[in-house]
Design an enzyme around this catalytic site. Sequence first.
Site, PDB file in Angstrom:
ATOM      1  N   ILE A 138      22.145 -35.402  18.372  1.00 21.58           N
ATOM      2  CA  ILE A 138      22.222 -35.198  16.930  1.00 21.58           C
ATOM      3  C   ILE A 138      22.295 -33.693  16.681  1.00 21.58           C
ATOM      4  O   ILE A 138      21.928 -32.898  17.540  1.00 21.58           O
ATOM      5  CB  ILE A 138      21.018 -35.818  16.173  1.00 21.58           C
ATOM      6  CG1 ILE A 138      19.682 -35.311  16.726  1.00 21.58           C
ATOM      7  CG2 ILE A 138      21.076 -37.336  16.209  1.00 21.58           C
ATOM      8  CD1 ILE A 138      18.458 -35.875  16.004  1.00 21.58           C
ATOM      9  N   ASP A 139      22.801 -33.314  15.523  1.00 24.11           N
ATOM     10  CA  ASP A 139      23.010 -31.900  15.226  1.00 24.11           C
ATOM     11  C   ASP A 139      21.699 -31.108  15.255  1.00 24.11           C
ATOM     12  O   ASP A 139      20.619 -31.647  15.027  1.00 24.11           O
ATOM     13  CB  ASP A 139      23.654 -31.736  13.845  1.00 24.11           C
ATOM     14  CG  ASP A 139      25.031 -32.358  13.771  1.00 24.11           C
ATOM     15  OD1 ASP A 139      25.703 -32.432  14.815  1.00 24.11           O
ATOM     16  OD2 ASP A 139      25.429 -32.775  12.665  1.00 24.11           O
ATOM     17  N   LYS A 140      21.816 -29.831  15.500  1.00 24.76           N
ATOM     18  CA  LYS A 140      20.664 -28.938  15.576  1.00 24.76           C
ATOM     19  C   LYS A 140      19.769 -29.039  14.342  1.00 24.76           C
ATOM     20  O   LYS A 140      18.543 -29.062  14.444  1.00 24.76           O
ATOM     21  CB  LYS A 140      21.164 -27.502  15.749  1.00 24.76           C
ATOM     22  CG  LYS A 140      20.085 -26.441  15.749  1.00 24.76           C
ATOM     23  CD  LYS A 140      20.698 -25.063  15.921  1.00 24.76           C
ATOM     24  CE  LYS A 140      20.115 -24.114  14.932  1.00 24.76           C
ATOM     25  NZ  LYS A 140      20.663 -22.756  15.031  1.00 24.76           N
TER      26      LYS A 140
END
Length: 305
Positions: A138-140
């Site tokens: 998942i994105d940062k």
Amino acid sequence: MEEFTYRITPEEEEERIDKWISNTLKDLSRSYIQKLIKEDMVFVNGRPQKASYRVKEDDEIRFQIPDAAGPDIAAEEIPLSILYEDADILIINKPKDMVVHPAPGHYSGTLVNAVMFHCKENLSGIGGVMRPGIVHRIDKDTTGSLLICKNDAAHQAISGQLKEHSITRKYRAIVHGRLQKDEGCIDAPIGRDIRDRKKMAINEKNGKKAVTHYQVLQRFKEYTYIECRLETGRTHQIRVHMASIGHPILGDPLYSGHKTKFHLEGQTLHAMTLGIIHPTKGTYLETEAPLPEYFTHLLAVLDRE
């Protein structure tokens, strides 16, 4: 050696080239990018430039990233919020601003460093030295549920479920505007944005099938709190889909374009529910990551407006 070539859009003009590359490839640290520039590995219209160079419309940016020479990814004692763990898998609640796996110039402080310390030698090797145990990401700046595989058999089983789109993935998000319908489905292919290579976009010609189901949980004066269920798992899927119907995610630096009075670090997006068929037990397992404090506080603030 990996090579990248980009064309500067009008919206990106006048940004420092080191900052532009940092925004384009978020896995690279600013110091590593400046090192590449200093070593004449970044070219603008065929010529090397300094880090202070400000990009112009239609500039062709080309740079190379040397192959990693077997980097030593160290185990680091970083606290993990564990939702479930057994001999095969580990499910954690990823905090905001934590990168999932190491990348050139960013070899420490990642989820992989933390997982290597926690799991010791018990990690799948399918993802390689840079992504041991990592089967999805998942994105940062997205928080929530992330699954790590402790052995290759588990990794293969979960990868198969991802490929078949049989995993339950439900997210919570706050979007701009008041959604009129209580629920809906966005079925629109997603691919690389042809005008801005650091973004994804609805791409009818070259995109891959992407389906997001959404349901309204609560409406506020200017925003809506929703749950999104992924039928597919494309890069930035929820962020692109919600923006495409005029309701971008609050705080999204790439797809929103809206100014906000709230001091946010990235999009208000949380991977809450993760459901899988256990790789060895064969039974359904579902975990739920509680909303982070900043998210619940924001909901309370919106509710008072």
